[in-house]
Design a protein around this motif. Structure first.
Motif, PDB file in Angstrom:
ATOM      1  N   PRO A   3      -1.712  -3.256   4.037  1.00 19.21           N
ATOM      2  CA  PRO A   3      -3.050  -2.708   3.386  1.00 19.21           C
ATOM      3  C   PRO A   3      -3.123  -2.441   1.985  1.00 19.21           C
ATOM      4  O   PRO A   3      -2.179  -2.100   0.889  1.00 19.21           O
ATOM      5  CB  PRO A   3      -3.652  -1.651   3.744  1.00 19.21           C
ATOM      6  CG  PRO A   3      -2.214  -1.073   4.447  1.00 19.21           C
ATOM      7  CD  PRO A   3      -0.604  -2.199   4.544  1.00 19.21           C
ATOM      8  N   LEU A   4      -4.339  -2.701   1.457  1.00 17.80           N
ATOM      9  CA  LEU A   4      -4.765  -2.651   0.304  1.00 17.80           C
ATOM     10  C   LEU A   4      -4.204  -1.238  -0.965  1.00 17.80           C
ATOM     11  O   LEU A   4      -3.753  -1.803  -2.203  1.00 17.80           O
ATOM     12  CB  LEU A   4      -5.930  -3.582  -0.484  1.00 17.80           C
ATOM     13  CG  LEU A   4      -5.950  -3.628  -1.781  1.00 17.80           C
ATOM     14  CD1 LEU A   4      -5.543  -4.638  -2.491  1.00 17.80           C
ATOM     15  CD2 LEU A   4      -8.136  -4.006  -1.995  1.00 17.80           C
ATOM     16  N   SER A   5      -4.634  -0.252  -0.033  1.00 16.98           N
ATOM     17  CA  SER A   5      -4.268   0.647  -0.847  1.00 16.98           C
ATOM     18  C   SER A   5      -2.891   0.556  -0.599  1.00 16.98           C
ATOM     19  O   SER A   5      -2.375   1.504  -2.072  1.00 16.98           O
ATOM     20  CB  SER A   5      -5.071   1.949   0.209  1.00 16.98           C
ATOM     21  OG  SER A   5      -4.307   1.451   2.001  1.00 16.98           O
ATOM     22  N   MET A   6      -1.788   0.473   0.300  1.00 20.04           N
ATOM     23  CA  MET A   6      -1.250   0.871  -0.168  1.00 20.04           C
ATOM     24  C   MET A   6       0.064  -0.207  -1.007  1.00 20.04           C
ATOM     25  O   MET A   6       1.152   0.487  -2.153  1.00 20.04           O
ATOM     26  CB  MET A   6       0.341   0.120   0.870  1.00 20.04           C
ATOM     27  CG  MET A   6       1.663   0.679   0.721  1.00 20.04           C
ATOM     28  SD  MET A   6       2.445  -0.278   2.678  1.00 20.04           S
ATOM     29  CE  MET A   6       3.538   1.032   2.621  1.00 20.04           C
ATOM     30  N   VAL A   7      -0.804  -1.603  -1.679  1.00 13.93           N
ATOM     31  CA  VAL A   7      -0.589  -2.133  -3.005  1.00 13.93           C
ATOM     32  C   VAL A   7      -0.622  -1.944  -3.808  1.00 13.93           C
ATOM     33  O   VAL A   7       0.071  -1.624  -4.977  1.00 13.93           O
ATOM     34  CB  VAL A   7      -0.542  -3.851  -2.883  1.00 13.93           C
ATOM     35  CG1 VAL A   7      -0.715  -4.958  -3.850  1.00 13.93           C
ATOM     36  CG2 VAL A   7       0.010  -4.300  -1.140  1.00 13.93           C
ATOM     37  N   GLN A   8      -1.511  -1.434  -3.513  1.00  9.72           N
ATOM     38  CA  GLN A   8      -2.429  -0.919  -5.412  1.00  9.72           C
ATOM     39  C   GLN A   8      -1.327   0.503  -5.800  1.00  9.72           C
ATOM     40  O   GLN A   8      -1.511   1.086  -6.750  1.00  9.72           O
ATOM     41  CB  GLN A   8      -4.002  -0.077  -4.906  1.00  9.72           C
ATOM     42  CG  GLN A   8      -4.511  -0.996  -4.680  1.00  9.72           C
ATOM     43  CD  GLN A   8      -6.208  -0.993  -4.451  1.00  9.72           C
ATOM     44  OE1 GLN A   8      -6.477   0.473  -4.092  1.00  9.72           O
ATOM     45  NE2 GLN A   8      -7.462  -1.351  -5.326  1.00  9.72           N
ATOM     46  N   ALA A   9      -1.073   1.798  -4.852  1.00 11.16           N
ATOM     47  CA  ALA A   9      -0.034   2.451  -4.712  1.00 11.16           C
ATOM     48  C   ALA A   9       1.500   2.506  -5.477  1.00 11.16           C
ATOM     49  O   ALA A   9       1.980   2.996  -6.438  1.00 11.16           O
ATOM     50  CB  ALA A   9      -0.006   3.485  -3.959  1.00 11.16           C
ATOM     51  N   TRP A  10       1.817   0.885  -4.845  1.00  6.71           N
ATOM     52  CA  TRP A  10       3.142   0.506  -5.563  1.00  6.71           C
ATOM     53  C   TRP A  10       2.868   0.174  -6.340  1.00  6.71           C
ATOM     54  O   TRP A  10       3.627   0.367  -7.008  1.00  6.71           O
ATOM     55  CB  TRP A  10       3.566  -0.537  -4.505  1.00  6.71           C
ATOM     56  CG  TRP A  10       4.798  -1.008  -4.290  1.00  6.71           C
ATOM     57  CD1 TRP A  10       5.864  -0.575  -4.907  1.00  6.71           C
ATOM     58  CD2 TRP A  10       5.171  -1.996  -6.089  1.00  6.71           C
ATOM     59  NE1 TRP A  10       7.009  -0.986  -5.453  1.00  6.71           N
ATOM     60  CE2 TRP A  10       6.330  -2.051  -5.994  1.00  6.71           C
ATOM     61  CE3 TRP A  10       4.170  -3.207  -6.475  1.00  6.71           C
ATOM     62  CZ2 TRP A  10       7.195  -2.663  -6.666  1.00  6.71           C
ATOM     63  CZ3 TRP A  10       5.104  -3.588  -7.077  1.00  6.71           C
ATOM     64  CH2 TRP A  10       6.401  -3.838  -7.811  1.00  6.71           C
ATOM     65  N   MET A  11       1.641  -0.430  -7.325  1.00 10.70           N
ATOM     66  CA  MET A  11       1.064  -1.077  -8.107  1.00 10.70           C
ATOM     67  C   MET A  11       1.684  -0.206  -9.521  1.00 10.70           C
ATOM     68  O   MET A  11       1.855  -0.044 -10.613  1.00 10.70           O
ATOM     69  CB  MET A  11       0.188  -2.093  -8.580  1.00 10.70           C
ATOM     70  CG  MET A  11       0.545  -3.239  -7.604  1.00 10.70           C
ATOM     71  SD  MET A  11       1.869  -4.580  -8.775  1.00 10.70           S
ATOM     72  CE  MET A  11       1.411  -4.329 -10.063  1.00 10.70           C
ATOM     73  N   ARG A  12       0.605   1.246  -8.708  1.00  7.88           N
ATOM     74  CA  ARG A  12       0.348   2.383  -9.923  1.00  7.88           C
ATOM     75  C   ARG A  12       1.725   3.625 -10.394  1.00  7.88           C
ATOM     76  O   ARG A  12       2.167   3.384 -11.498  1.00  7.88           O
ATOM     77  CB  ARG A  12      -0.721   3.556  -9.147  1.00  7.88           C
ATOM     78  CG  ARG A  12      -1.519   4.550 -10.288  1.00  7.88           C
ATOM     79  CD  ARG A  12      -2.238   5.760  -9.297  1.00  7.88           C
ATOM     80  NE  ARG A  12      -1.531   5.804  -8.230  1.00  7.88           N
ATOM     81  CZ  ARG A  12      -2.160   5.137  -7.305  1.00  7.88           C
ATOM     82  NH1 ARG A  12      -3.245   4.709  -6.857  1.00  7.88           N
ATOM     83  NH2 ARG A  12      -2.226   5.991  -6.380  1.00  7.88           N
TER      84      ARG A  12
END
Length: 99
Positions: A3-12
């Protein structure tokens, strides 16, 4: 697919880690240059270098435990654990660059 939220959290989380690593490496370089006499260094920098680590890591451990006990997700736990260390590295970098 993640999910996009997981990728965003990982990138942050990864971005914060890279920023902290850059600050840490800069502080190490500035301190080595100061201890070698190649750069002006504040009085007592060697002592400070040794004695500031324990309180910073204690603060990181406590923040991490609080995030775990609060039931935060993995990215919030990682950010909580690295925030005190990143803050200390950033302040050291600013302080040493003023010299």
């Amino acid at each position: 697919m993640w999910p996009l939220s997981m990728v965003q959290a990982w990138m942050r989380t990864a971005s914060a880690g890279v920023a902290m690593a850059i600050d840490v490496q800069s502080v190490i370089n500035l301190r080595i240059l100061g201890l070698a006499g190649l750069r002006a260094s504040p009085e007592g920098e060697g002592w400070r270098m040794i004695h500031e680590k324990q309180p910073a890591f204690m603060a990181a451990g406590i923040a991490w435990q609080n995030a775990i006990l609060a039931g935060d997700d993995w990215s919030a736990q990682a950010e909580a654990a690295t925030r005190p260390l990143a803050r200390k590295a950033r302040s050291n970098h600013r302080r040493l660059m003023r010299r």
